[in-house]
Design an enzyme around this catalytic site. Sequence first.
Site, short mmCIF file in Angstrom:
data_model
loop_
_atom_site.label_atom_id
_atom_site.label_comp_id
_atom_site.label_asym_id
_atom_site.label_seq_id
_atom_site.Cartn_x
_atom_site.Cartn_y
_atom_site.Cartn_z
N THR A 121 0.82 -1.21 0.00
CA THR A 121 0.00 0.00 0.00
C THR A 121 0.85 1.26 0.00
O THR A 121 1.97 1.26 0.54
CB THR A 121 -0.90 0.01 1.25
OG1 THR A 121 -1.48 1.32 1.40
CG2 THR A 121 -0.12 -0.27 2.52
N TYR A 145 -1.84 0.46 9.99
CA TYR A 145 -2.11 -0.24 8.73
C TYR A 145 -0.87 -0.20 7.84
O TYR A 145 -0.39 -1.24 7.35
CB TYR A 145 -3.32 0.40 8.03
CG TYR A 145 -3.47 -0.06 6.61
CD1 TYR A 145 -3.79 -1.39 6.33
CD2 TYR A 145 -3.28 0.82 5.55
CE1 TYR A 145 -3.90 -1.83 5.02
CE2 TYR A 145 -3.40 0.39 4.24
CZ TYR A 145 -3.71 -0.93 3.98
OH TYR A 145 -3.82 -1.36 2.69
#
Length: 334
Positions: A121, A145
Amino acid sequence: MDYEKKRIFVTGGAGYIGSHVVKMLGDQGYELLIYDNLSTGNPWAVLYGDLVVNDLNDKEKIIQTLQNFKPHAIIHFAAFIEVAESVGNPLKYFRNNTANALNLLEAARLCGVDKFIFSSTAAVYGIPAENPVAEDAPLKPINPYGASKAMTEKFLEDLAFGDDSFKYVSLRYFNVASADPEGKIGQAYRNPTHLITRAVKTALGDYPQLQVFGTDYDTPDGTCIRDYIHVVDLASAHLEALKYLLAGGNNQVLNCGYGKGFSVKEVVDTVKEVSGIDFKTADAPRREGDPPALIADNRKIVETFGWKPAHDDLFEIVKGAYEWEKTFRERFRE
Ligand code: UFG
């Protein structure tokens, strides 16, 4: 090489992005096995291959499944993906996105699977010093995250460094949106938090208003900027990555985005234009863990794979999301 006869093991293949990749690979004739705990995925989204419903915390089951299926490569999507949730519940993210990825890698090594594609990501960059951000920028995630994914990237890097036979591609996704143009699959989260989905659902009356998280960022209109990529273009990046690894390609870490950004306000305006509905918005405080801007420098993926995005258009992306949301309602809610 006869790619289409290859067996591919796909974790999270019943989820939003995974199911689009499964569809594309299935259309090309790959043999697929999907491993998904259905915590956010849906069996109807798996258009090709068998589905094993199980969790990645079960290493024995992963080993057994890999031993039976004998895949040529693994594509690992299964993960939690919400920045704000990760801030409130970091261990949930480290458990699933990091510890369970370790289970999968250990199982892969044990079973001799040596090609691996990882869903990383743009959140690994944190607040980049420069936008567009290139792959060699320092990794300084500002939320759990991003940190959970950065650690898994590190596992892959170190594993490949120590074992020349192991090859991987980490794809760093920017903001993925839209849906399969044939209307068979799309995002189907029970309580979506992503901007385009949230805005589309607000236009369709699910929420009284859309909150705009932060209007005082140092950006032209004060709202956050993101690089929105169509899920079908992201799927084609996976297809290219797979062909590349199967043809003997080397380790790669590659951004997946278009290299241009849109603000929250621009996205909201586009959703209003596409839907023809002037839904309400409300200025809200900044959301924890949000970087002001994230735009991909995508030159490396274009050069490495000859990747050619075919849906690089915010209007088309939003329209795809809006059409899917309507289809989804008709098919599943009535
Ligand atoms: N936003 C709103 N209102 C909403 C939802 C979102 O203002 O109701 C804003 C957010 O604050 C943010 C922007 O819209 O500024 C985009 O937010 P999303 O939740 O759609 O996406 P994120 O940028 O937080 O995260 C997504 C993926 C991550 C990925 C990241 C990379 O969830 O996996 O993009 O840019 F890392």
